[in-house]
Scaffold this active site. Structure first.
Site, PDB file in Angstrom:
ATOM      1  CG  ASP A 101       3.746  -1.498  54.883  1.00  0.00           C
ATOM      2  OD1 ASP A 101       3.880  -0.265  54.872  1.00  0.00           O
ATOM      3  OD2 ASP A 101       3.809  -2.178  55.928  1.00  0.00           O
ATOM      4  CG  ASP A 111      10.361   2.441  62.334  1.00  0.00           C
ATOM      5  OD1 ASP A 111       9.152   2.751  62.309  1.00  0.00           O
ATOM      6  OD2 ASP A 111      10.966   2.025  61.329  1.00  0.00           O
TER       7      ASP A 111
END
Lengths: 225, 256
Positions: free
Chosen positions: B11, B130
């Site tokens: 990330d 998600d």
């Protein structure tokens, strides 16, 4: 110079970067004169058979590949590249291809009894080397390579040791240099004929074992063992 | 036999790899290109680079970084964050990425994802999904799709959405459990398995790996094709090669 055929078929940049890494001097081009002068050709790509063949013909690169093959120039074909070297592909309702290798390209059929088998065949698989070749590891050994494809080559050669199909009259024989399996099919992962070596996997995305093949290709004279 | 994959996730915020807990409290852990080079040497099978602030800042992905990564690692890699159009996908793929990951974009503009799959092939398009657990009976799988780092519910059922995304042309699904993400108590095996059994494309388990046993569980019980790790590599300093050796010891086919 090592020329990478530019026919808008995806990932030429990965191939260029990998060839640069091993010290080759790659150039991505569709310029016929440059391709004719290049010492080596790389025929890479991801894409659909019909679309790729259409662009190859539009740019007259189909003839560039056939001429290079006839002249014994070292050629490395990868992924859709290996598939288009055959007579035809089942993809897109059936596509006549370059006809450098006798045989055709068929689609994986997911086995009904095993939902765990996914199509495309995407990921790392183990290839066994079947015959000696100057740019490959020795036969009897294994290597792990990265694949992404939904169709696979079916060469029409008697000595494939993978599929036993009758040889075609009047066509030169080649060899299956490596094989692997997916969806219940043992298929040709590396095919070679004369100065042309073709892999269904991506050597440019297969870590150090893949780079080693590219490094040997860089100095290969196109002769086989 | 096709092997299972171990994927390292980086990330990225302000050109630094960060690691957070449930998308919050991010700590910098290093330079993305340097870390990518190290994980490549240590046997990662694949990598994912998420530009986690690109979407919020409405800017495209950092293409220079994608190019630099392409010069350092010779395994497949995916980039995500800031992919808002077919042109963004083309830019990332031409810079050397193998796949692009779309998440909120697929929910808001499924037609863009479908166009990308037609243009570049399904193998280039990964759906980042998600999932958040819900007791609401309106969600038959027991999980709702959320976007924007878990902040926005969508009203979509996770399994329904996974199937629809495959129809749109997505070639892989990276399934991230919001509840498990960064908590290191293991992947959510229930929803991983439900999605893996519902779709014909590969499923990557994401969110929650705290030890190698969790990886095994995702690949075996969860039926995932690949497991994604972050903390295990960035914070604990595990080498992928050692993790894969252990997984091989359990009989799971992994690349040497």
């Amino acid at each position: 110079m090592t020329a990478i055929l530019d026919y808008d078929a995806g990932n030429t940049e990965s191939m260029r970067l990998a060839l640069e890494k091993v010290g080759a001097k790659p150039e991505v081009t569709c310029d016929i004169a440059k391709l004719a002068r290049a010492q080596r050709l790389v025929f890479p790509g991801v894409g659909s058979a019909a679309q790729c063949m259409r662009i190859l013909r539009e740019r007259r690169l189909d003839q560039v590949i056939r001429d290079a093959f006839r002249d014994g120039k070292p050629i490395l074909a990868v992924c859709i590249g290996i598939q288009l070297l055959f007579d035809r592909s089942e993809e897109d309702g059936g596509v006549p291809a370059l006809g450098v290798f006798p045989g055709q390209v068929e689609r994986f059929i997911p086995p009904p009894d095993d939902p765990g088998v996914k199509i495309p065949h995407m990921g790392w698989n183990r290839v066994r080397f079947l015959a000696p070749h100057p740019i490959l590891p020795p036969p009897g050994g294994y290597g792990e390579f990265y694949f992404v494809h939904s169709y696979y080559p079916v060469p029409a050669w008697e000595d494939t040791a993978v599929r036993h199909l009758p040889p075609l009259p009047g066509r030169p024989g080649g060899k299956v240099y490596g094989a692997t399996d997916h969806a219940g099919v043992d298929f040709a992962a590396i095919v070679g004929l004369g100065s042309c070596l073709a892999t269904q996997f991506h050597p440019e995305k297969s870590g150090e074992v893949g780079l080693a093949i590219l490094e040997r290709f860089k100095t290969w004279d196109g002769q086989t063992c | 036999m096709l092997m299972k994959r171990l994927i390292v996730c980086l990330d990225i915020r302000d050109r630094q790899v960060t690691k957070g807990v449930r998308f919050e409290g991010n700590l910098p852990v290093g330079d993305p290109v340097e870390l990518a080079g190290r994980y490549y040497q240590e046997g990662a099978d694949e990598m994912v680079f998420y530009d986690i602030t690109a979407s919020a800042e409405a800017r495209p992905i950092d293409i220079d970084m994608v190019r630099e990564v392409g010069r350092r690692i010779f395994i497949p890699f995916t980039v995500g964050g800031g992919i808002g159009s077919v042109a963004d996908m083309r830019r990332a793929l031409l810079a050397g990425a193998d796949k692009v990951s779309v998440n909120s974009l697929a929910v808001a503009h499924p037609e863009i994802v479908a166009a990308g799959a037609r243009e570049f092939g399904s193998q280039c398009i990964v759906l980042g999904l998600d999932a958040r657990k819900t007791p609401d009976p309106a969600f038959p799988s027991g999980y709702e799709v959320v976007v924007r780092g878990g902040r926005t519910p969508t009203g979509l059922d996770v399994v329904d959405w996974a199937r629809r995304a495959v129809e749109l042309g997505v070639g892989e699904i990276c399934l991230n459990s919001i509840d498990a993400d960064g908590v290191r108590q293991g992947y959510d095996l229930v929803i991983t398995r439900r999605v893996a059994e519902a779709v014909p494309v590969p499923v990557v388990a994401s969110g929650g790996a705290g030890n190698v046993r969790h990886l095994r569980d995702a690949l075996v019980e969860g039926r995932a094709d690949a497991a994604l790790i972050a903390s295990l590599a960035h914070i604990d300093g595990n080498s992928c090669r050692r993790l894969k050796d252990e997984l091989r010891g359990w009989g799971i086919p992994m690349r040497q």
